[in-house]
Every structure is written in structure tokens, then in C-alpha cells.
Design an enzyme around this catalytic site. Structure first.
Site, mmCIF file in Angstrom:
data_model
loop_
_atom_site.group_PDB
_atom_site.id
_atom_site.type_symbol
_atom_site.label_atom_id
_atom_site.label_comp_id
_atom_site.label_asym_id
_atom_site.label_seq_id
_atom_site.Cartn_x
_atom_site.Cartn_y
_atom_site.Cartn_z
ATOM 1 N N ASP A 238 76.543 -100.667 28.795
ATOM 2 C CA ASP A 238 75.892 -100.615 27.487
ATOM 3 C C ASP A 238 74.807 -99.545 27.370
ATOM 4 O O ASP A 238 74.037 -99.308 28.306
ATOM 5 C CB ASP A 238 75.251 -101.996 27.258
ATOM 6 C CG ASP A 238 74.553 -102.143 25.920
ATOM 7 O OD1 ASP A 238 75.258 -102.218 24.902
ATOM 8 O OD2 ASP A 238 73.301 -102.181 25.894
ATOM 9 N N GLU A 313 79.366 -96.815 27.439
ATOM 10 C CA GLU A 313 79.109 -96.855 25.997
ATOM 11 C C GLU A 313 77.926 -95.983 25.620
ATOM 12 O O GLU A 313 76.878 -96.031 26.257
ATOM 13 C CB GLU A 313 78.812 -98.284 25.528
ATOM 14 C CG GLU A 313 78.815 -98.410 24.007
ATOM 15 C CD GLU A 313 77.484 -98.729 23.371
ATOM 16 O OE1 GLU A 313 77.491 -99.134 22.197
ATOM 17 O OE2 GLU A 313 76.420 -98.562 24.018
HETATM 18 C C1 FRU Z 1 75.088 -100.923 21.359
HETATM 19 C C2 FRU Z 1 74.580 -102.235 21.815
HETATM 20 C C3 FRU Z 1 74.152 -103.142 20.713
HETATM 21 C C4 FRU Z 1 72.929 -103.724 21.284
HETATM 22 C C5 FRU Z 1 72.346 -102.554 22.000
HETATM 23 C C6 FRU Z 1 71.337 -102.845 23.017
HETATM 24 O O1 FRU Z 1 76.423 -100.938 21.262
HETATM 25 O O2 FRU Z 1 75.542 -102.871 22.611
HETATM 26 O O3 FRU Z 1 75.029 -104.127 20.319
HETATM 27 O O4 FRU Z 1 72.167 -104.188 20.238
HETATM 28 O O5 FRU Z 1 73.445 -101.909 22.549
HETATM 29 O O6 FRU Z 1 71.866 -103.482 24.157
HETATM 30 C C1 BDF Z 2 72.204 -96.605 18.628
HETATM 31 C C2 BDF Z 2 72.959 -97.928 18.525
HETATM 32 C C3 BDF Z 2 73.733 -97.975 17.220
HETATM 33 C C4 BDF Z 2 74.409 -99.306 17.074
HETATM 34 C C5 BDF Z 2 73.426 -100.418 17.235
HETATM 35 C C6 BDF Z 2 72.615 -100.293 18.470
HETATM 36 O O1 BDF Z 2 71.374 -96.433 17.541
HETATM 37 O O2 BDF Z 2 73.830 -98.004 19.638
HETATM 38 O O3 BDF Z 2 74.661 -96.946 17.132
HETATM 39 O O4 BDF Z 2 75.050 -99.417 15.839
HETATM 40 O O5 BDF Z 2 72.604 -100.475 16.119
HETATM 41 O O6 BDF Z 2 72.055 -98.996 18.572
#
Ligand code: FRU
Ligand code: BDF
Ligand code: MG
Ligand code: MG
Ligand code: CA
Length: 597
Positions: A238, A313
Site C-alpha cells: 500500500d 500500489e
Molecule cells: C490507497 C490506500 C487508501 C488508504 C491509503 C492509506 O489506495 O490504500 O485506501 O486510505 O492507501 O493506507
Molecule cells: C493518494 C491516494 C488517493 C486515493 C486515496 C488515498 O492521494 O492514494 O489516490 O484515492 O484517497 O490517497
């Protein structure tokens, strides 16, 4: 030896590479290399809170997933990744982890997890976890001990005194820099206990780890080892672009301000006010990813069995995204970084040329022998049929499944689930609550893409037997649900099943590709492989009908037959296409099969 194995693990099917040797005199069957499971699997993202609730508390759980595992066999899915299931105060619904080694009580127990993994493996399905290395909950032991300055954890997070406030020299200092959190507001939060600021690139309750501390890096290895030892097949990793921030040591002893975007619509507390020069995509973060790859390759080598993988990601430009695969010095990173281009670069407004350009962007920048991947949605973005058009569902799923590499489906896409309506009162997403208000929350809310799965048209769409659900059930569940689509003669689900079956053909796993716009509205994607059937996707992404000249589609030999069509197409499976002229309705997609060219 380690390097050779690492290299072998990293390389994948840039398509020509699928063919080891072709004989000089065609048409002899080419010798095809063996592909590892992750190079051409159908991957599926489960959002556990919303998949299936087994105990009527309105929250999906592991037992629910267990009950529905057959769904993946039926749908033709090979591998699953699950959003976080670990102990969490649920400020960001599991992305704020308070114990990385425990299952959250709403989701079940460690015994249930082990059982789920065992049963998935019995069914031949791989199971990946979401690994969230950038931050931990402020309720984690790490943070509590760090805030207390327990020497073992003192430097686990990014702490700083802040800047003396000239207006109030004896009061609380000002934040160390102008950095803005992804969820709005300063990325620095004052701790009264420690009398220092800590960094949080996401919610206040998600404190950023200090990756310059070797003990933090070791903890990450320990976490991964713990779950690998239980038998998981790898991790989705993540929020990597935010892993490392600028080091004060390189900036005269203080955290440097991010440059200002100059955009007048943003105030200083709003995301967009700054350009994330010192907070995102820092080159040092890739070294951490390369170390993780080395770690998992060693784990694979020591333990044998099927390959465990890392899928990274992060939303970044194409250059910074490709660095997750590896760099030109030969470092290897993720098995692949998730490709978000269908989410960020195209929409309902895009034409056929935009689609082709977007697809070729990834394939052009991807390193030699790397494995591509494609996806149209996830838990952070509006659902695919809502972002595009409802009549494009089958075409988009076809595209996902016919492109080279791995396909990724977000929970519900196989039945064309759309965004659910979530009122301000029902809104629970921290991003929406922090960045928006009653009038603007819909611009930020991720809740509409997270409403519960539609199993059938019964009570709460078959998601729960309880009376309440953590997010409302979308209003269209009687129209759009799995049970109905299994019964209907034509449905998105039936198309999806034919697509996952088609993926088993060598043309799709090992073949070459050719893709081109035929007009502003329509494009073709051809997949071909010597001696195997040619498969051709024709897709009208426009809003008016479009007549194509099939003579312009290479490798397509006519007569060809329709293997699958979008549910509103007038051409059923098996229809013979002989004429060179073919008119596609708006959103219509056809996959044609023709003998090897
Ligand atoms: C981004 C994400 C969000 C989460 C953030 C922080 O895809 O997975 O869903 O809010 O990273 O962990
Ligand atoms: C970066 C990000 C967004 C996603 C979520 C968490 O800003 O990964 O792209 O939609 O809000 O943060
Ligand atoms: Mg439950
Ligand atoms: Mg429960
Ligand atoms: Ca960070």
C-alpha cells in the site's frame, strides 16, 4: 544463483518472449515457455467489509468470504487480494493498523484466517494480503511506546520539535513544514505527551513510520515473514509513493517546505495547495522496495513451493511508476506495480484514440520482459460503470481480460455493480469527512465504491441477515445482482465467465498484440499466435453507432465467429461475421475468433 533466480522471477511475458522458438517453416506449433501463476492470472480484489457478512453484524467477515469461495471458482478467478483484515480502530477502515500480527475482531479469528487460506488453496485460488508499510495507527504499540520515548521505539516515527512561533515564543511551536495530508489539513500533528510533532501523510490517526530507522525496516520483514509462514501467496503493498520524505539533514537541519502549486482555488490546508516535491516519489523509497523483493525471492528460494509475489500500489507518473518494476542498474522491485491508467487517464469522455494511447503508454514504458496488468477500479475510486458508461461494462471487462499480462477485477465489476448512493449522514469515509462538507463530500468520498456486494434480490441483497449494514446497500440491487445474472440468458457475469475461460487460451497468455483506433469511436485489439486461433476485440467506446471496415484489422481472417458480445449487442455467441462492413452500437464490444493467420 540468487541473482539468476531473482531475474527469472522478475521476467515475464512481454509477449514475444512467450514464444521460445518458432520453426522456420510455418505453420508449426511454436514452443511456448511455462508461465508462472502471477504472470497471467485473473486477480480479484475483495473489500472484506463489504463482501459477505456471516454473523449479522452488518460487516463483512472472513467466514463470509469462506462461505462464498466457490464464487471465485465459478467466476474463473485465479487469485484474490484482500484489503486489510488486521486489528484496527477503523479510522480508515483497516488502513490504520494497530496490530499487524492480529486479525480484526469484526472480521474473525486467526483460526478462521488459517482455514480460509487452506480452503482457498484447496480450490486452487491464491490469496494475497494487503501490506501497509507506510503508517501505523496511533493506537498501535509502536506509536504508544514511541510517544513515551521508549528507546526501542523512540525513532519509529517521524518526530520533530516544530518551529518556534514568533508570535507566541513560549507557546506551542508551529508545524515543521507546510506539508499537507492526503486527507486534508497539515500532515503534522502535535503530541502533548511528547511535546513534538509527528508526521501523518494520511489521517491524523495514521502515523508515518521512519524508514531511515533500521529497526522499522526489520519490523517490516518480521511482519511479512509472519504471514508468509502462515502460507499467504504474497502482498499488495500500500501507498508506496509516500514511504519516505525529505531528510532534514539534507536541508540545513529542517524539513523543507513543499513548493506552492500557485492554484488559487486551494487554501493552505487543502491537498493541491502544494506540489509534493519532498513528500512523494522520493528516489530512496525504491531501494526499500528492491530490498523487499530480494527478501521475498530469498523466501521463495528457501521454502520452495509456488512463487510468492509483491504487487505495489501507488499513483505516480509513468516514469516513477515503472521504477517499481526495477531500474536500469538491474535492481528488481515489485512483480508489478498496479496499473491505474484506466482509472486516472480515461473516463466516459475518452474516445477510442485515448484508450489506445493509454494502453500503449504502459506497454511502451514497461521494462523488457516485465509483466503488464490492467484494472478499472478499486476501493479508492468510483466504480467502473459509473466512471464510464453502463453500456461499456462488457467491453471494458473484455479489454481487461484480453490485454497481455494480469487482469485485476474489483469486487462487483464481474456483475457491473455501480456506485451506491451514500448520503452525508451515512458517510463514513475519513477522506470525505475531512476534506468535504455536506455540499462537497461527494467529490472525495470513497464510500460509493464500497457499498456491500449484491448476491441476490433478497434482504440486504443477500449480504447480511442483519437489519443494518455499515454502508447502505445500493438502490439498484434488485436489478444488478449475482443470482439474477446467473439465471439471465445474457448477463455481465456470463460474459465475465466466458472471458476468464478464454484467458486460458495460449493466444492470450503467450500471443502478440496489435492495437489501433479505427475511428474516434472504435478500436481493435488483436491477439495472435502462430498456429493458434486469432482473437480480436472490437469496441465502440463512443455514444453513436460506428461502421467499421474489417479489412483494416490485421490477422483477422473471415469468416470469423463471435465468441462473446456485450449483452446489448444484437450479435449472439456463434454469429458468423463475413462481410467487411460491421456496424457497432454505442458501447458495443465483440470478441471474434478466427483461424490462425
Ligand atoms: C490507497 C490506500 C487508501 C488508504 C491509503 C492509506 O489506495 O490504500 O485506501 O486510505 O492507501 O493506507
Ligand atoms: C493518494 C491516494 C488517493 C486515493 C486515496 C488515498 O492521494 O492514494 O489516490 O484515492 O484517497 O490517497
Ligand atoms: Mg460480520
Ligand atoms: Mg462480527
Ligand atoms: Ca511516509
Amino acid at each position: 544463483v540468487v541473482l539468476t533466480i531473482a531475474l527469472l522471477g522478475a521476467i515475464g511475458g512481454l509477449i514475444a518472449w512467450g514464444v521460445i522458438a518458432t520453426q522456420k517453416c510455418l505453420p508449426e506449433t511454436p514452443q511456448l515457455r511455462n508461465m508462472d501463476w502471477w504472470e497471467h492470472c485473473a486477480l480479484y480484489q475483495i473489500y472484506p467489509r463489504s463482501f459477505k457478512d456471516s454473523d449479522a453484524d452488518g460487516v463483512g467477515d472472513l467466514e463470509g468470504i469462506m462461505q462464498e469461495l466457490e464464487h471465485f471458482v465459478d467466476a474463473g478467478v485465479d487469485a484474490i487480494w484482500m484489503s486489510p483484515i488486521f486489528k484496527s480502530p477503523m479510522v480508515d477502515f483497516g488502513y490504520d493498523i494497530s496490530n499487524f500480527y492480529e486479525i480484526h475482531e469484526d472480521y474473525g479469528t486467526m483460526e478462521q484466517f488459517d482455514e480460509l487460506l487452506k480452503r482457498a488453496h484447496e480450490l486452487g485460488i491464491k490469496l494475497l494480503l494487503d501490506f501497509v508499510p507506510n503508517h501505523a495507527s496511533n493506537e498501535s504499540m509502536y506509536f504508544i511506546e514511541s510517544e513515551k520515548r521508549n528507546p526501542k521505539y523512540e525513532d519509529f516515527f517521524i518526530w520533530d520539535d516544530g518551529i518556534p512561533d514568533p508570535a507566541n515564543p513560549n507557546g506551542r511551536p508551529l508545524p515543521p513544514s507546510n506539508w499537507v495530508s492526503q486527507f486534508g489539513g497539515s500532515a503534522w500533528e502535535w503530541s502533548d505527551k511528547r511535546k513534538q510533532y509527528y508526521l501523518h501523510q494520511f489521517a491524523i490517526q495514521q502515523a508515518d513510520f521512519n524508514f531511515r530507522n533500521p529497526a522499522v525496516k526489520q519490523e517490516m520483514f518480521d511482519i511479512m515473514t509472519f504471514w508468509l509462514d502462515r502460507g499467504v501467496d504474497g502482498f499488495r503493498v500500500d501507498a508506496l509513493p509516500y514511504l519516505i520524505e525529505a531528510d532534514p539533514a539534507d536541508h540545513g537541519g529542517r524539513y523543507p517546505d513543499d513548493p506552492l502549486s500557485g492554484l488559487a482555488e486551494f487554501e493552505s490546508h487543502q491537498l493541491g495547495y502544494t506540489i509534493p516535491l519532498y513528500t512523494k516519489d522520493l528516489i530512496e523509497l525504491y531501494d526499500v522496495v528492491y530490498e523487499w523483493r530480494e527478501f521475498i525471492d530469498n523466501y521463495n528460494k528457501e521454502h520452495g513451493g509456488d512463487t510468492r509475489v509483491l504487487f505495489s500500489e501507488g499513483y505516480a507518473n509513468i516514469t516513477m511508476t515503472m521504477l517499481y518494476y526495477g531500474n536500469e542498474e538491474g535492481k528488481i522491485g515489485a512483480h508489478f506495480p498496479f496499473n491505474f491508467d484506466f482509472i486516472t487517464d480515461v473516463s466516459a469522455k475518452s474516445n477510442a484514440r485515448d484508450f489506445v494511447y493509454t494502453i500503449l503508454k504502459w506497454l511502451t514504458y514497461m521494462p523488457y520482459r516485465a509483466v503488464a496488468n490492467w484494472q478499472f477500479g478499486n476501493h479508492d475510486n468510483n466504480r467502473m460503470p459509473t466512471r464510464f458508461r453502463h453500456d461499456m461494462v462488457d467491453g471494458l471487462n473484455s479489454l481487461n481480460m484480453m490485454l497481455p499480462g494480469t487482469s485485476v477485477t474489483y469486487q462487483g465489476e464481474e456483475i457491473g455493480m455501480r456506485d451506491g448512493y451514500v448520503s452525508w449522514e451515512d458517510t463514513v469515509d475519513v477522506e470525505a469527512c475531512n476534506r468535504g462538507d455536506e455540499d462537497t463530500y461527494h467529490l472525495y468520498s470513497r464510500d460509493p465504491a464500497r457499498t456491500p456486494y449484491h448476491w441476490n434480490d433478497g434482504h440486504k441483497a443477500g449480504f447480511t441477515t442483519g437489519d443494518t449494514t455499515w454502508l447502505p446497500i445500493a438502490e439498484d440491487y434488485q436489478e444488478i445482482n449475482l443470482a439474477k445474472q446467473k439465471e439471465d440468458a445474457k448477463s455481465h457475469y456470463k460474459v465475465y465467465q466466458r472471458l476468464t475461460a478464454l484467458r486460458k487460451e495460449k493466444t492470450l497468455s503467450h500471443g502478440e498484440y496489435d492495437i489501433r483506433a479505427l475511428s474516434d469511436s472504435s478500436f481493435y485489439l488483436v491477439r495472435y499466435l502462430s498456429t493458434y486461433d486469432t482473437l480480436v476485440l472490437l469496441f465502440n467506446v463512443g455514444t453513436t453507432q460506428d461502421t467499421l471496415d474489417l479489412n483494416r484489422v490485421p490477422y483477422l481472417r473471415r469468416p470469423a465467429t463471435v465468441y462473446v458480445s456485450s449483452i446489448h449487442s444484437s450479435r449472439d455467441i456463434g454469429t458468423v461475421i463475413d462481410a467487411s462492413e460491421l456496424t457497432l452500437a454505442p458501447g458495443e464490444a465483440l470478441i471474434l475468433r478466427s483461424p490462425s493467420a
